[in-house]
Scaffold this active site. Structure first.
Site, PDB file in Angstrom:
ATOM      1  N   GLN A 155     -11.208   2.639  -4.556  1.00 15.95           N
ATOM      2  CA  GLN A 155     -11.249   1.029  -4.160  1.00 15.95           C
ATOM      3  C   GLN A 155     -11.541  -0.232  -4.856  1.00 15.95           C
ATOM      4  O   GLN A 155     -11.138  -1.344  -4.122  1.00 15.95           O
ATOM      5  CB  GLN A 155     -13.057   1.389  -3.271  1.00 15.95           C
ATOM      6  CG  GLN A 155     -12.556   1.876  -2.456  1.00 15.95           C
ATOM      7  CD  GLN A 155     -11.883   1.887  -0.780  1.00 15.95           C
ATOM      8  OE1 GLN A 155     -11.427   0.594  -0.197  1.00 15.95           O
ATOM      9  NE2 GLN A 155     -11.473   2.558   0.202  1.00 15.95           N
TER      10      GLN A 155
ATOM     11  N   THR B  44       9.027  17.651  -9.338  1.00 12.79           N
ATOM     12  CA  THR B  44      10.124  16.984  -8.282  1.00 12.79           C
ATOM     13  C   THR B  44       9.337  15.478  -8.196  1.00 12.79           C
ATOM     14  O   THR B  44       8.714  15.485  -7.437  1.00 12.79           O
ATOM     15  CB  THR B  44      10.803  16.730  -8.287  1.00 12.79           C
ATOM     16  OG1 THR B  44      11.878  17.847  -8.729  1.00 12.79           O
ATOM     17  CG2 THR B  44      11.711  15.911  -8.578  1.00 12.79           C
TER      18      THR B  44
ATOM     19  N   HIS C 251      -1.508   2.951  -1.280  1.00 13.71           N
ATOM     20  CA  HIS C 251      -1.880   2.578  -0.689  1.00 13.71           C
ATOM     21  C   HIS C 251      -3.058   2.012  -0.538  1.00 13.71           C
ATOM     22  O   HIS C 251      -2.797   1.101   0.885  1.00 13.71           O
ATOM     23  CB  HIS C 251      -1.938   3.967   0.831  1.00 13.71           C
ATOM     24  CG  HIS C 251      -2.824   4.463   1.070  1.00 13.71           C
ATOM     25  ND1 HIS C 251      -4.038   4.222   1.853  1.00 13.71           N
ATOM     26  CD2 HIS C 251      -3.586   5.888   0.143  1.00 13.71           C
ATOM     27  CE1 HIS C 251      -4.670   5.087   1.578  1.00 13.71           C
ATOM     28  NE2 HIS C 251      -4.425   6.138   0.898  1.00 13.71           N
TER      29      HIS C 251
ATOM     30  N   GLY D 232      -4.277   9.480  -3.588  1.00 15.64           N
ATOM     31  CA  GLY D 232      -5.834   9.609  -4.722  1.00 15.64           C
ATOM     32  C   GLY D 232      -6.582  11.048  -4.332  1.00 15.64           C
ATOM     33  O   GLY D 232      -7.812  11.216  -5.149  1.00 15.64           O
TER      34      GLY D 232
ATOM     35  N   CYS E   2     -17.216  11.509  14.904  1.00 13.63           N
ATOM     36  CA  CYS E   2     -17.556  12.346  16.680  1.00 13.63           C
ATOM     37  C   CYS E   2     -16.728  13.772  16.153  1.00 13.63           C
ATOM     38  O   CYS E   2     -15.490  14.340  15.666  1.00 13.63           O
ATOM     39  CB  CYS E   2     -16.624  12.020  17.412  1.00 13.63           C
ATOM     40  SG  CYS E   2     -17.260  12.589  19.220  1.00 13.63           S
TER      41      CYS E   2
ATOM     42  N   SER F 211      -4.239   5.612  -6.132  1.00 14.78           N
ATOM     43  CA  SER F 211      -4.051   5.623  -4.945  1.00 14.78           C
ATOM     44  C   SER F 211      -3.271   4.730  -4.863  1.00 14.78           C
ATOM     45  O   SER F 211      -3.883   3.354  -4.547  1.00 14.78           O
ATOM     46  CB  SER F 211      -4.393   5.689  -3.263  1.00 14.78           C
ATOM     47  OG  SER F 211      -3.819   6.279  -2.726  1.00 14.78           O
TER      48      SER F 211
END
Length: 386
Positions: A178, A236, A200, A71, A332, A198
């Site tokens: 999402q 590729t 995943h 993504g 952080c 995306s």
């Protein structure tokens, strides 16, 4: 008891996808660009995945699907690839709650003289279509608005926004990473020119994604090589992961209505369980949001000394020790807690914007998981407040 509630971050590859990827790795490993029988077999596998993915968003032309490494690359290709079409610096509009893979290339263009408008959002994180219309200039060449915000779950009025773009003849892009597999998406009906997603996020593997490019829209390549993917994304193709991407897309879209309704019910049950907890409020639009997405912040932290020590990162650590995986919007860096840019854009104070947490549900989430999560979260918060 181990409970994973961070599906918006990544999803576990489903067994059918892993099996198919292994099959392609061992039996269909040819180069799709080669003209011999091994290459032709690989090419058929590649194009089957392209068809599966095109069908998932109702794209009329399968060649409109360009495979990328994920993504992030798809978003960069949409933004920078559009910008490269113009010899002179122009104007781009985005929302103030975009993913970093939109914000970073936009900042890059900004440092090189491009004019950028970041649309404000309301307290639920939603863009006002009137603000978009008012922001358009004669030299506006691209509008990019995220479909479903990953941190707070808010859905944007994409159809209304895209129709405004179309009325002015401006390219419209949306980051739908999402939303794919959670909501029915029809790029024709929605007037979307560019759409990123995306594998995943939908139970495929990491490292593979795609950009939909409406026929007639022109996007310049970010790098050059063998001319694969119509010359827009040379290199590729990662055949096995693309094959898995195609299968994952087909399966999740087949199950989408039933599964999205199930996840919405579980999400609403979590909202109900936590509704009586003091200071804890839902962030994002509670109605117009991703079906699997729950997010909260602690409001008015600065007014209560005990609440000051409650941050999103603190809650994530305590939940992890209890065997429950969730995420936080703040970050952080060098020992300093950075407030969430998304929550700041939504109008929350800096003290509130370090307290956000996100719990996102998926295929393996059960009613018992939600009940136990609510119990554990309340216990952790009570300890932190004591």
């Amino acid at each position: 008891m181990q409970i994973y509630l961070d599906y918006s971050s990544t999803t576990p590859p489903r067994p059918e996808v892993v099996t198919y990827i292994n099959q392609v790795c061992t039996q269909g490993w040819g180069n799709p660009s080669s003209t011999h029988q091994w290459g032709k077999k690989a090419s058929m596998i590649l194009e089957r995945a392209r068809i599966q993915i095109a069908n998932s968003i109702k794209a009329n032309d399968i060649e409109s699907i360009i495979f990328t490494s994920g993504g992030t690359e798809a978003n960069n290709l949409a933004i920078l690839g559009t910008a490269k079409q113009h010899k002179r610096r122009q104007h781009i509009i985005i929302s103030s709650v975009e993913h970093s893979s939109i914000n970073k290339p936009i900042k890059f263009l900004e440092t090189h003289g491009w004019e950028i408008t970041r649309l404000p959002v309301d307290y639920q994180g939603k863009v006002n279509p009137f603000d978009l219309k008012a922001a358009i200039r004669k030299n506006t060449v691209l509008i990019s608005i995220i479909y479903g915000q990953s941190e707070v779950g808010t859905l944007q009025p994409i159809k209304e926004l895209s129709e405004i773009a179309k009325s002015y003849g401006i390219l419209f892009h949306t980051d739908a990473a999402q939303a794919i597999g959670k909501l029915a998406i029809n790029v024709q009906d929605l007037n979307i020119d560019l759409l990123s997603f995306s594998a995943h996020k939908i139970y495929g593997t990491q490292g593979i994604g795609a950009l939909y490019i409406r026929p007639g829209s022109i996007v310049s390549p970010l790098f050059h090589g063998g001319g694969q993917e119509k010359g827009i994304r040379s290199g590729t193709q990662s055949l096995a992961t693309i094959a898995g991407f195609g299968l994952a897309t087909e399966l999740i879209c087949r199950e989408m209505i039933e599964e999205s309704n199930r996840l919405m019910q579980l999400r609403n049950q979590l909202f109900k369980y936590m509704s009586d907890y003091p200071y804890l409020i839902v962030s994002g639009d509670k109605k117009y949001r991703l079906p699997h997405h729950a997010s909260f912040i602690f409001s008015n932290l600065s007014k209560n000394q005990k609440l000051k020590k409650i941050t999103g990162q603190t809650i994530v650590r305590h939940m992890n020790l209890a065997g429950i995986g969730i995420s936080a919007g703040s970050a952080c860096h060098s020992g300093k807690l950075i407030p969430s840019p998304v929550l700041l854009a939504m109008g929350y104070s800096a003290s509130d914007a370090v307290s956000g947490i996100r719990l996102t549900l998926g295929k393996n989430t059960s009613k018992d998981d939600i009940t136990w999560t609510a119990i554990v979260l309340k216990q952790i918060l009570s300890r932190l407040l004591s």
